[in-house]
Write a protein that holds these residues in place. Structure first.
Motif, mmCIF file in Angstrom:
data_model
loop_
_atom_site.group_PDB
_atom_site.id
_atom_site.type_symbol
_atom_site.label_atom_id
_atom_site.label_comp_id
_atom_site.label_asym_id
_atom_site.label_seq_id
_atom_site.Cartn_x
_atom_site.Cartn_y
_atom_site.Cartn_z
ATOM 1 N N PHE A 72 0.835 -1.211 0.000
ATOM 2 C CA PHE A 72 0.000 0.000 0.000
ATOM 3 C C PHE A 72 0.866 1.256 0.000
ATOM 4 C CE2 PHE A 72 -2.560 3.405 1.689
ATOM 5 C CZ PHE A 72 -3.811 3.192 1.134
ATOM 6 N N LEU A 73 1.869 1.292 0.893
ATOM 7 C CA LEU A 73 2.743 2.466 0.988
ATOM 8 C C LEU A 73 3.523 2.670 -0.314
ATOM 9 C CD1 LEU A 73 4.110 2.024 4.630
ATOM 10 C CD2 LEU A 73 2.434 3.706 3.825
ATOM 11 N N GLY A 74 4.017 1.560 -0.890
ATOM 12 C CA GLY A 74 4.767 1.664 -2.140
ATOM 13 C C GLY A 74 3.916 2.218 -3.274
ATOM 14 N N GLY A 75 2.673 1.725 -3.409
ATOM 15 C CA GLY A 75 1.768 2.215 -4.447
ATOM 16 C C GLY A 75 1.434 3.685 -4.265
ATOM 17 N N ALA A 76 1.190 4.096 -3.006
ATOM 18 C CA ALA A 76 0.833 5.487 -2.709
ATOM 19 C C ALA A 76 2.004 6.428 -3.015
ATOM 20 C CB ALA A 76 0.411 5.620 -1.246
ATOM 21 N N ILE A 77 3.215 6.032 -2.609
ATOM 22 C CA ILE A 77 4.394 6.889 -2.857
ATOM 23 C C ILE A 77 4.679 6.989 -4.355
ATOM 24 C CG2 ILE A 77 6.914 7.009 -2.577
ATOM 25 C CD1 ILE A 77 6.484 5.898 0.274
ATOM 26 N N ASN A 78 4.560 5.881 -5.086
ATOM 27 C CA ASN A 78 4.781 5.934 -6.537
ATOM 28 C C ASN A 78 3.762 6.830 -7.231
ATOM 29 O OD1 ASN A 78 7.080 4.423 -6.813
ATOM 30 N ND2 ASN A 78 6.051 2.527 -7.360
ATOM 31 N N ALA A 79 2.505 6.770 -6.790
ATOM 32 C CA ALA A 79 1.462 7.586 -7.411
ATOM 33 C C ALA A 79 1.715 9.077 -7.200
ATOM 34 C CB ALA A 79 0.094 7.212 -6.854
ATOM 35 N N GLY A 80 2.281 9.419 -6.042
ATOM 36 C CA GLY A 80 2.533 10.837 -5.737
ATOM 37 C C GLY A 80 3.955 11.280 -6.032
ATOM 38 N N ALA A 81 4.745 10.444 -6.719
ATOM 39 C CA ALA A 81 6.169 10.735 -6.918
ATOM 40 C C ALA A 81 6.392 12.015 -7.725
ATOM 41 C CB ALA A 81 6.837 9.553 -7.626
ATOM 42 N N VAL A 82 7.386 12.807 -7.280
ATOM 43 C CA VAL A 82 7.759 14.029 -8.004
ATOM 44 C C VAL A 82 9.223 13.964 -8.461
ATOM 45 C CG1 VAL A 82 6.053 15.493 -6.860
ATOM 46 C CG2 VAL A 82 8.327 15.205 -5.827
ATOM 47 N N ASN A 83 9.941 12.913 -8.064
ATOM 48 C CA ASN A 83 11.324 12.748 -8.512
ATOM 49 C C ASN A 83 11.680 11.255 -8.523
ATOM 50 O OD1 ASN A 83 12.030 12.063 -5.762
ATOM 51 N ND2 ASN A 83 12.080 14.269 -5.325
ATOM 52 N N ILE A 84 12.852 10.948 -9.076
ATOM 53 C CA ILE A 84 13.303 9.555 -9.195
ATOM 54 C C ILE A 84 13.447 8.901 -7.829
ATOM 55 C CG2 ILE A 84 15.268 8.107 -9.833
ATOM 56 C CD1 ILE A 84 13.832 8.799 -12.234
ATOM 57 N N LEU A 93 9.561 -0.391 -1.436
ATOM 58 C CA LEU A 93 8.479 -0.831 -0.550
ATOM 59 C C LEU A 93 7.631 -1.913 -1.224
ATOM 60 C CD1 LEU A 93 7.472 2.604 0.988
ATOM 61 C CD2 LEU A 93 8.294 0.615 2.268
ATOM 62 N N LEU A 94 7.384 -1.765 -2.523
ATOM 63 C CA LEU A 94 6.671 -2.819 -3.255
ATOM 64 C C LEU A 94 7.476 -4.113 -3.236
ATOM 65 C CD1 LEU A 94 5.396 -0.847 -6.399
ATOM 66 C CD2 LEU A 94 4.012 -1.677 -4.498
ATOM 67 N N GLY A 95 8.811 -3.987 -3.350
ATOM 68 C CA GLY A 95 9.683 -5.163 -3.300
ATOM 69 C C GLY A 95 9.620 -5.862 -1.959
ATOM 70 N N ALA A 96 9.573 -5.076 -0.881
ATOM 71 C CA ALA A 96 9.437 -5.671 0.450
ATOM 72 C C ALA A 96 8.115 -6.435 0.551
ATOM 73 C CB ALA A 96 9.511 -4.583 1.518
ATOM 74 N N GLY A 97 7.070 -5.880 -0.062
ATOM 75 C CA GLY A 97 5.778 -6.575 -0.088
ATOM 76 C C GLY A 97 5.879 -7.908 -0.802
ATOM 77 N N ILE A 98 6.633 -7.945 -1.898
ATOM 78 C CA ILE A 98 6.837 -9.205 -2.631
ATOM 79 C C ILE A 98 7.624 -10.198 -1.779
ATOM 80 C CG2 ILE A 98 8.179 -10.218 -4.530
ATOM 81 C CD1 ILE A 98 7.169 -8.063 -6.324
ATOM 82 N N GLY A 99 8.648 -9.705 -1.069
ATOM 83 C CA GLY A 99 9.446 -10.585 -0.212
ATOM 84 C C GLY A 99 8.594 -11.271 0.846
ATOM 85 N N PHE A 100 7.741 -10.489 1.516
ATOM 86 C CA PHE A 100 6.866 -11.051 2.552
ATOM 87 C C PHE A 100 5.754 -11.901 1.931
ATOM 88 C CE2 PHE A 100 8.981 -8.020 5.229
ATOM 89 C CZ PHE A 100 8.902 -8.543 6.501
ATOM 90 N N GLY A 101 5.196 -11.438 0.814
ATOM 91 C CA GLY A 101 4.107 -12.175 0.170
ATOM 92 C C GLY A 101 4.556 -13.517 -0.377
ATOM 93 N N ASN A 102 5.705 -13.538 -1.079
ATOM 94 C CA ASN A 102 6.206 -14.792 -1.650
ATOM 95 C C ASN A 102 6.591 -15.794 -0.570
ATOM 96 O OD1 ASN A 102 5.855 -14.054 -4.274
ATOM 97 N ND2 ASN A 102 7.991 -14.194 -4.864
#
Length: 460
Positions: A72-84, A93-102
């Protein structure tokens, strides 16, 4: 998407516009762009170690909930991103979600499913993953038409499945196996009765307690996995199959399908349609695998699909060698021929290395090394995923059509690996898989040598 490139990768956007309808191997060669993609997988790799601890000590639900919050945090930050920097933090954060999910979700499913449905449930995990890829590509196709902020909607919609995952994690019970591990025996039996739909669970419950005691007796499961008697599981399940799953080149095609098709001379919209086609083929192939793999066996699917994938990669390489990379527009007939070949490649992968790359390792490990083995499978898989993601575009630029010849060579090697070293595990109970090594032409010397040492120990 052009609006996304303008915002964060203006150099690539200018290079793309200068050669919009031309073929160019180096059009998207940019390490910052590939870092944006592969940072997710490096983060997943690192977080797997933390996820292993949480899953074992706090329960499967705890890891599912942590993964959902991270998504959730990764998706929200990416949606509001203003820089690289914000983009890469969101990807991490999305990667951490994959680590825990997998780590947690396949374990949760296998522990909750009745034994007779465990194989189908395991492959449903792959099927729903492929459905997610297809839905994501459809969303990208639609949001590409919403100029200026469509890419924000595309990235931000990741919060929707993250929310569903969190709510589901709260609603679902903990697995009986995890509750037994935590010493909550009465609650474990209650959950087992509920999920099996019958009070006659005494035999299974006794097996859970026995398995938990046996697993607890192994103080160093990773060290145990390195023992000579576990060499087949280490080489095949923990290292070989998860590494080769990524070295097929499939994930490169999935990661960069829009970029790959734009590089072939397709426009932005056409390239996204091509991505929808490939992910649709992946879903269809997984259904075929679910229906037939228990009838024809794991080796048959690995070897037949491996032959097909080898031929398709050679076909792509030969076509590109003659018709691509000279700065000219690619003829439409050639372009669509390549799309068809890539779709067929995806279909072959989707019924073999895709689902079986997760299913077969889960069948090979004995109880005492199963958790350590699964951790290594996830780690090796994510490591090679990240490396391939980071290297594919630069390799495409420098090796040109040779990158597809390289993948063809790797597919030949991995098919030989399966042919010579993997015994058939179809319909073999997990607790009896170790007997296969004793009859195998290569692995029996490792298992028999270790058995002889165990027999001799008391007499020395």
């Amino acid at each position: 998407m052009d609006d996304f490139l303008k915002e964060f990768f203006p150099k690539i956007y200018r290079r793309k516009q200068a050669h919009l309808h031309e073929t160019d191997y180096c059009k998207y060669d940019n390490q910052l762009l590939t870092l944006f993609t592969s940072s997710l997988y490096f983060a997943g790799l690192v977080s797997t170690f933390g996820a292993s601890y949480v899953t074992r000590n706090k329960g499967r639900r705890a890891s599912i909930l942590v993964g959902a919050v991270s998504f959730f945090l990764g998706g929200a930050i990416n949606a509001g991103a203003v820089n690289i920097t914000m983009l890469i933090i969101g990807r991490i954060l999305l990667g951490a979600g994959i680590g825990f999910g997998n780590q947690a979700v396949p374990l949760y499913l296998s522990e909750m499913a009745p034994a007779k449905h465990r194989g189908a449930v395991n492959q449903l995990f792959q099927f729903t993953t492929c459905m997610g890829i297809l839905i994501a590509n459809l969303i990208n196709y639609k949001t590409d038409k919403i100029h200026k902020w469509g890419w924000r909607l595309s990235l931000g919609l990741a919060t929707v499945p993250a929310t569903l995952m969190f709510v589901g994690g709260l609603a679902l019970p903990e697995t009986p196996n995890s509750l037994v591990e935590q010493g909550r025996l009465e609650e474990a039996k209650r959950v087992l009765v509920k999920v099996r739909g019958t009070p006659n669970v005494d035999a299974e419950f006794a097996d859970l307690i026995e398995a938990s005691d046996a697993a607890r007796a192994i103080k160093h499961p990773f060290r145990n996995l390195l023992q000579r008697k576990n060499r087949p599981q280490l080489v095949l399940g923990a290292l070989g199959i998860p590494a080769f799953q990524q070295l097929t080149g499939m994930n490169s095609i999935l990661f960069y399908a829009p970029i790959l098709f734009q590089t072939l001379g397709f426009g932005s919209g056409a390239s996204l349609i091509s991505s929808v086609l490939t992910s649709g083929m992946l879903v269809l192939a997984t259904l075929v695998s679910m229906a037939l793999v228990d009838r024809f066996g794991r080796r048959a699917f690995f070897l037949e699909a491996g032959f097909e994938m080898f031929c398709y990669m050679i076909a792509v390489a030969i076509t590109l060698a003659f018709k691509f990379g000279e700065g000219e527009a690619l003829p439409k007939a050639i372009g669509w021929f390549l799309v068809v070949i890539i779709c067929l490649f995806v279909f072959a992968y989707g019924r073999s290395w895709g689902p079986l790359g997760w299913l077969v390792p889960s069948e090979l490990f004995p109880l005492e090394t199963r958790s350590a083995g699964q951790s290594m499978v996830v780690c090796v898989n994510l490591l090679f995923t990240a490396l391939i993601a980071q290297c594919f575009l630069v390799s495409l630029c420098h090796l040109k059509y040779g990158i597809f010849l390289l993948f063809a060579g790797l597919i030949f090697i991995m098919s030989s690996f399966i042919f010579f070293l993997l015994p058939e595990t179809k319909r073999v109970p997990i607790e009896e898989v170790y007997l296969l090594w004793k009859d195998h032409w290569f692995w029996k010397k490792y298992v028999e040598d270790d058995d002889e040492k165990d027999i001799k120990k008391p007499t020395t």
